[in-house]
Scaffold this active site. Structure first.
Site, mmCIF file in Angstrom:
data_model
loop_
_atom_site.group_PDB
_atom_site.id
_atom_site.type_symbol
_atom_site.label_atom_id
_atom_site.label_comp_id
_atom_site.label_asym_id
_atom_site.label_seq_id
_atom_site.Cartn_x
_atom_site.Cartn_y
_atom_site.Cartn_z
ATOM 1 C CD GLU A 177 -3.291 -1.015 1.808
ATOM 2 O OE1 GLU A 177 -3.278 -0.134 2.696
ATOM 3 O OE2 GLU A 177 -4.044 -1.898 1.803
ATOM 4 C CD GLU A 303 -3.486 -6.076 2.962
ATOM 5 O OE1 GLU A 303 -4.520 -5.185 3.548
ATOM 6 O OE2 GLU A 303 -2.378 -5.873 3.143
HETATM 7 O O1 AHR Z 1 -5.044 -5.782 6.812
HETATM 8 C C1 AHR Z 1 -5.024 -4.870 7.506
HETATM 9 C C2 AHR Z 1 -4.412 -3.677 6.820
HETATM 10 O O2 AHR Z 1 -5.147 -3.500 5.939
HETATM 11 C C3 AHR Z 1 -3.220 -3.774 6.489
HETATM 12 O O3 AHR Z 1 -2.146 -3.645 7.200
HETATM 13 C C4 AHR Z 1 -2.864 -2.778 5.210
HETATM 14 O O4 AHR Z 1 -2.204 -3.206 4.319
HETATM 15 C C5 AHR Z 1 -4.372 -2.408 4.823
HETATM 16 O O5 AHR Z 1 -4.918 -1.090 4.869
#
Ligand code: AHR
Length: 497
Positions: A177, A303
């Site tokens: 991110e 994710e």
């Molecule tokens: O999964 C929780 C968080 O969500 C992670 O650390 C980040 O990459 C995302 O914003």
């Protein structure tokens, strides 16, 4: 219950489509809340059975799922993690502050512990390096430490720390991110850094597979386009391809509650899957556009999952996991099967005690969530060839354009068995599903995950409220199969032809 939806399904078992990569069923575990400590690592605690600090109940549950890959150490944590903090004698490792998740980091669980855990549960490690606050040399040297055979200072250090043989870690993420916690960068800025990191990591071990940080649902309109344009603009690729995968993130249900949700909330959450589909479609199209036959770029969703209002930094992003999560997980996997040509891997966030977890722990107790059981039910899809399926189903109320029943089918490459997964997302009306495979079915077995109330869930104190059971299903006289699905249920059938 006086109504029953009649659903007709036609599966084409001889029209073999693309492979549903087993990596679609992968996971993500971050140093966040109670995911690693004590979800995996319990150190020398006597009250929780462990093997050298790694808790055995969790190992047993995850090993049974055969999770193909596990992403670590973050997430946001990755871009402030310095891997050398986590090697060597544990008592000498520095304590740090976990910047993003506001907790203390003992560094007891580092590279060796993570890779040992992966071996114990039989999963492929996926390491995400620190781009945001780390250096190119730090990332490169992590690859050398884990993968190289040649005798160097770092490989000797690895041997001294107990691992003479390299682990050969295959998957490496280049930051996380980068638009946000990873450094608030512009996509073009990340593109430049990405080339630099990827260049030195790849040179250190040319066999590694590299993953670039793609978009989130907030910046899907521009991030990938600008990043890819910039990376490819200078035609530096005559040095060879720099990366294999582009990874996007997508969370669902951000304004909803884990347990106090209404029917409208439930249907709204299912409707959000259309946004996920758009995101996947857009990113996949770009991957295709920048792929060449000898340098394909495939998509990873590294994710994804539900993130409810209860999950905040203060509670380590802990939330409950109900039958609603099971339905979302199952429909998400059906969506990913639709993009089997494009998607290589997906990693649900996160394995234990965080967000849409597979496992919740409380001291020495644990439970498997309804989402865990979806991974279990869908195991037959891994590496199967997707089959065309025609479904004729009444619509789902309150969600435009969506059928009440969703079906996906794959055929195992060698055994020829067909796996069918079925989701009845309707909250009130059961479905009778008639399945025609175009030839007589000789044998069929099924399991179903269903519960009276969509809010039903498991807890470490009551771990067996929602568990799959065998489902009543048998070939009909005409060779078709009929299965009944209660409201908000997920089933998987294994069919022998
Ligand atoms: O999964 C929780 C968080 O969500 C992670 O650390 C980040 O990459 C995302 O914003």
């Amino acid at each position: 219950m006086n109504q029953m939806n009649q659903v007709h399904v036609r599966v084409h078992p001889h029209v073999r489509g693309p492979k549903v990569e087993r990596f679609v069923y992968s996971q993500f575990a971050e140093h966040l809340g109670r995911c690693i400590y004590p979800g995996i690592w319990v150190g020398d605690r006597k009250d929780i059975p462990n093997d050298g600090g790694i808790r055995l109940d969790v190992v047993e549950a995850l090993k049974a799922l055969e999770i193909p890959a596990l992403r670590w150490p973050g997430g946001c944590f990755a871009d402030n993690y310095h891997w050398m903090d986590g090697i060597g004698p544990r008592e000498q490792r520095p304590k740090r502050h976990n910047l993003w998740w506001k907790q203390s980091e003992s560094n007891a669980f580092g590279t060796h512990e993570f890779l040992r855990f992966c071996e114990m549960i039989g999963t492929e490690p996926y390491i995400c390096v620190n781009v945001g606050s780390g250096t190119v040399e730090e990332a490169r040297s992590w690859v050398e430490y884990c993968n190289c055979v040649e005798e160097t200072h770092l490989t000797q250090l690895r041997a001294q720390n107990g691992a003479p043989t390299p682990w050969k870690v295959r998957f490496w993420g280049v930051g996380n991110e980068l638009w946000g916690c990873g450094g608030r960068m512009r996509p073009d800025q990340y593109a430049d850094l990405f080339c630099q990191f990827a260049n030195f990591m790849r040179r250190t071990d040319p066999t590694i597979e590299l993953i670039a940080c793609g978009s989130s649902s907030q910046n899907m309109e521009y991030w990938n386009e600008i990043f890819l344009e910039r990376v490819f603009s200078y035609r530096l690729h005559h040095w060879g391809p720099l990366f294999e995968y582009l990874a996007i993130h997508h969370y669902l249900g951000r304004t909803l509650s884990d347990l106090n949700f209404t029917d409208d909330d439930y249907y709204g959450l299912i409707g959000e899957l259309d946004q996920l589909r758009k995101h996947v479609e857009k990113a996949a199209a770009l991957c295709r556009a920048y792929s060449t036959p000898d340098a394909p770029i495939r998509l990873i969703i590294d994710e994804w999952g539900t993130w409810y209002v209860e999950a905040v930094t203060e509670n380590g992003l802990y939330q409950q996991n109900t039958m609603m999560d099971a339905i979302v997980a199952a429909l998400g996997f059906h969506l990913y099967h639709d993009y089997a040509e494009d998607i290589f891997m997906t990693n649900m966030a996160q394995t234990i005690n965080v967000l849409q977890a597979l496992i919740l722990t409380k001291g020495p107790k644990m439970c498997k969530t309804p989402t865990y059981y979806v991974f279990d039910l869908f195991r037959g899809h891994k590496d199967g060839e997707r089959l065309p399926v025609d479904v004729s189903s009444p619509p789902l109320p309150r969600v435009e354009g969506r059928a009440a029943v969703s079906v996906s089918a794959t055929r195992a490459r060698e055994k020829g068995q067909v796996t069918l997964s079925l989701v009845n997302a309707h909250l009130e009306v059961p479905a009778s599903v008639a399945i025609d495979l175009g030839q007589p079915v000789t044998r069929v077995e099924g399991r179903i995950l269903a519960s009276d109330d969509v809010h039903d869930h498991n807890t470490p104190d009551e771990p067996e409220r929602v568990v799959p059971r065998d489902c009543k299903v048998a070939p009909n006289a005409d060779g078709t199969v009929t299965v009944e699905l209660p409201p908000h249920s997920v089933a998987a059938l294994t069919v022998s032809l």
